[in-house]
Scaffold this active site. Sequence first.
Site, PDB file in Angstrom:
ATOM      1  N   GLY A   1       0.757   9.142  -9.410  1.00  0.00           N
ATOM      2  CA  GLY A   1       0.361   8.457  -8.187  1.00  0.00           C
ATOM      3  C   GLY A   1       1.390   8.574  -7.089  1.00  0.00           C
ATOM      4  O   GLY A   1       1.542   9.616  -6.463  1.00  0.00           O
ATOM      5  N   ARG A   2       2.148   7.502  -6.867  1.00  0.00           N
ATOM      6  CA  ARG A   2       3.043   7.436  -5.705  1.00  0.00           C
ATOM      7  C   ARG A   2       4.085   8.546  -5.678  1.00  0.00           C
ATOM      8  O   ARG A   2       4.466   9.026  -4.604  1.00  0.00           O
ATOM      9  CB  ARG A   2       3.735   6.077  -5.667  1.00  0.00           C
ATOM     10  CG  ARG A   2       2.817   4.930  -5.280  1.00  0.00           C
ATOM     11  CD  ARG A   2       3.431   3.589  -5.598  1.00  0.00           C
ATOM     12  NE  ARG A   2       3.526   3.388  -7.045  1.00  0.00           N
ATOM     13  CZ  ARG A   2       4.343   2.528  -7.629  1.00  0.00           C
ATOM     14  NH1 ARG A   2       5.163   1.809  -6.893  1.00  0.00           N
ATOM     15  NH2 ARG A   2       4.355   2.386  -8.933  1.00  0.00           N
TER      16      ARG A   2
ATOM     17  N   CYS B   1      -8.377  -1.466  -9.785  1.00  0.00           N
ATOM     18  CA  CYS B   1      -7.710  -2.005  -8.605  1.00  0.00           C
ATOM     19  C   CYS B   1      -7.670  -3.528  -8.663  1.00  0.00           C
ATOM     20  O   CYS B   1      -8.703  -4.172  -8.865  1.00  0.00           O
ATOM     21  CB  CYS B   1      -8.424  -1.551  -7.332  1.00  0.00           C
ATOM     22  SG  CYS B   1      -7.627  -2.136  -5.824  1.00  0.00           S
TER      23      CYS B   1
ATOM     24  N   GLN C   1     -13.946   8.862  -6.065  1.00  0.00           N
ATOM     25  CA  GLN C   1     -13.844   7.565  -6.723  1.00  0.00           C
ATOM     26  C   GLN C   1     -14.654   6.528  -5.959  1.00  0.00           C
ATOM     27  O   GLN C   1     -14.480   6.346  -4.757  1.00  0.00           O
ATOM     28  CB  GLN C   1     -12.398   7.062  -6.852  1.00  0.00           C
ATOM     29  CG  GLN C   1     -12.360   5.796  -7.725  1.00  0.00           C
ATOM     30  CD  GLN C   1     -11.001   5.163  -7.843  1.00  0.00           C
ATOM     31  OE1 GLN C   1     -10.461   4.663  -6.873  1.00  0.00           O
ATOM     32  NE2 GLN C   1     -10.447   5.159  -9.059  1.00  0.00           N
TER      33      GLN C   1
ATOM     34  N   ASN D   1      -2.034   7.072 -16.764  1.00  0.00           N
ATOM     35  CA  ASN D   1      -1.526   6.841 -15.419  1.00  0.00           C
ATOM     36  C   ASN D   1      -0.493   5.718 -15.474  1.00  0.00           C
ATOM     37  O   ASN D   1      -0.599   4.813 -16.294  1.00  0.00           O
ATOM     38  CB  ASN D   1      -2.694   6.462 -14.499  1.00  0.00           C
ATOM     39  CG  ASN D   1      -2.259   6.072 -13.097  1.00  0.00           C
ATOM     40  OD1 ASN D   1      -2.767   5.112 -12.547  1.00  0.00           O
ATOM     41  ND2 ASN D   1      -1.349   6.819 -12.509  1.00  0.00           N
ATOM     42  N   GLY D   2       0.529   5.798 -14.621  1.00  0.00           N
ATOM     43  CA  GLY D   2       1.499   4.719 -14.525  1.00  0.00           C
ATOM     44  C   GLY D   2       2.886   5.112 -14.969  1.00  0.00           C
ATOM     45  O   GLY D   2       3.093   5.485 -16.122  1.00  0.00           O
TER      46      GLY D   2
ATOM     47  N   MET E   1      -5.450   6.943  -4.016  1.00  0.00           N
ATOM     48  CA  MET E   1      -4.571   5.957  -3.394  1.00  0.00           C
ATOM     49  C   MET E   1      -5.096   5.611  -2.007  1.00  0.00           C
ATOM     50  O   MET E   1      -5.214   6.496  -1.149  1.00  0.00           O
ATOM     51  CB  MET E   1      -3.134   6.499  -3.322  1.00  0.00           C
ATOM     52  CG  MET E   1      -2.471   6.641  -4.680  1.00  0.00           C
ATOM     53  SD  MET E   1      -0.816   7.383  -4.611  1.00  0.00           S
ATOM     54  CE  MET E   1      -1.229   9.132  -4.466  1.00  0.00           C
TER      55      MET E   1
END
Length: 347
Positions: free
Chosen positions: A240-241, A106, A76, A217-218, A24
């Site tokens: 992630g977040r 992205c 990454q 992911n997600g 991130m």
Amino acid sequence: MTDNLEEPEKGADFGPHRLSVAPMMDWTDRHCRYFHRQMTRRAMLYTEMVTAPAVIHGPRARLLDFSAEEHPVALQLGGSDPRELARAVRAARDWGYDEVNLNCGCPSDRVQSGAFGAVLMKSPDLVAECLRAMQAETDAPVTLKCRIGVDDDTPEEVLPRFIERQARAGLRHVVIHARKAWLKGLSPRENREIPPLDHGLVLAMKARFPELTICLNGGVTRLAQARELLAAGIDGVMIGRAAYHDPAATLIGADGLWDGEAAPDAVPDPAAGPVEVVRRMLPYVEAHLAAGGRLHQVTRHMLGLFHGRPGARGWRQVLSTEGCREGADTATLLRALSVVTEAAAAA
């Protein structure tokens, strides 16, 4: 080069990527990763995306340094020129990353202007060239992070063709963000929230490509969701977040995803865990300050540690105000912790 704070256990079996914390931008720097590592010994941690030209021409130590305790950690890279990516991977070899990941997910305008990120999904042959060039420069696994499609793609058609093409180029591990990326009309934030999730399609890719390691992911915000997806057959889950804003809920106890048992040095008690995490961070913060760093460079990543718990607001307030002042030190961090412990005692 890595700092010699503490060498990871030799031969440690971290297994497939059952849980990882997503790369991130502006968040998952080395301080954030060290903090996350105090809650999980096994999850794979990712750097922020670093562009290949930055690695080649920029301040490598600042971009690539990390603490040995962060292992397993993946670098990454962003780029679309096979030769540049190969040079970047070669330049990063001495840092000893456990994995090198190519960003094909992205959607930001800035990334698109460099012809990489999610827009690369429109050029699968170029992605394959990039992967082969990267693989030639490292013994570490070279992996890929992508979306299920971009713009008007039909993901059920495009995604399997894309994965198959990369598998022919030697790809063995892909992380799939289970949303489309809209390259025009949506901001990066909107691209993380508006396109509908399709976890079922990612699970279908695992069934279609059983020989590949496929991670999802997600939309995963709790360990219970990760367990359900793993039970459904996916190889790994990337958070992630949620791992940033509520790290205790997503990372403390995460090592139990490996064979149902926590690692020996994992935080043992989720109820008391966040306080223990703060105490574990004190030597790291002291070393950072002694090297000329500022407290807020570390503690900005810790603001969500007590999310939803008594004293969380006071914790954030102390660190957000006093933590940014000149001379703020571990006493400031302990003062913020005292707000939490006093609130918990009074609750």
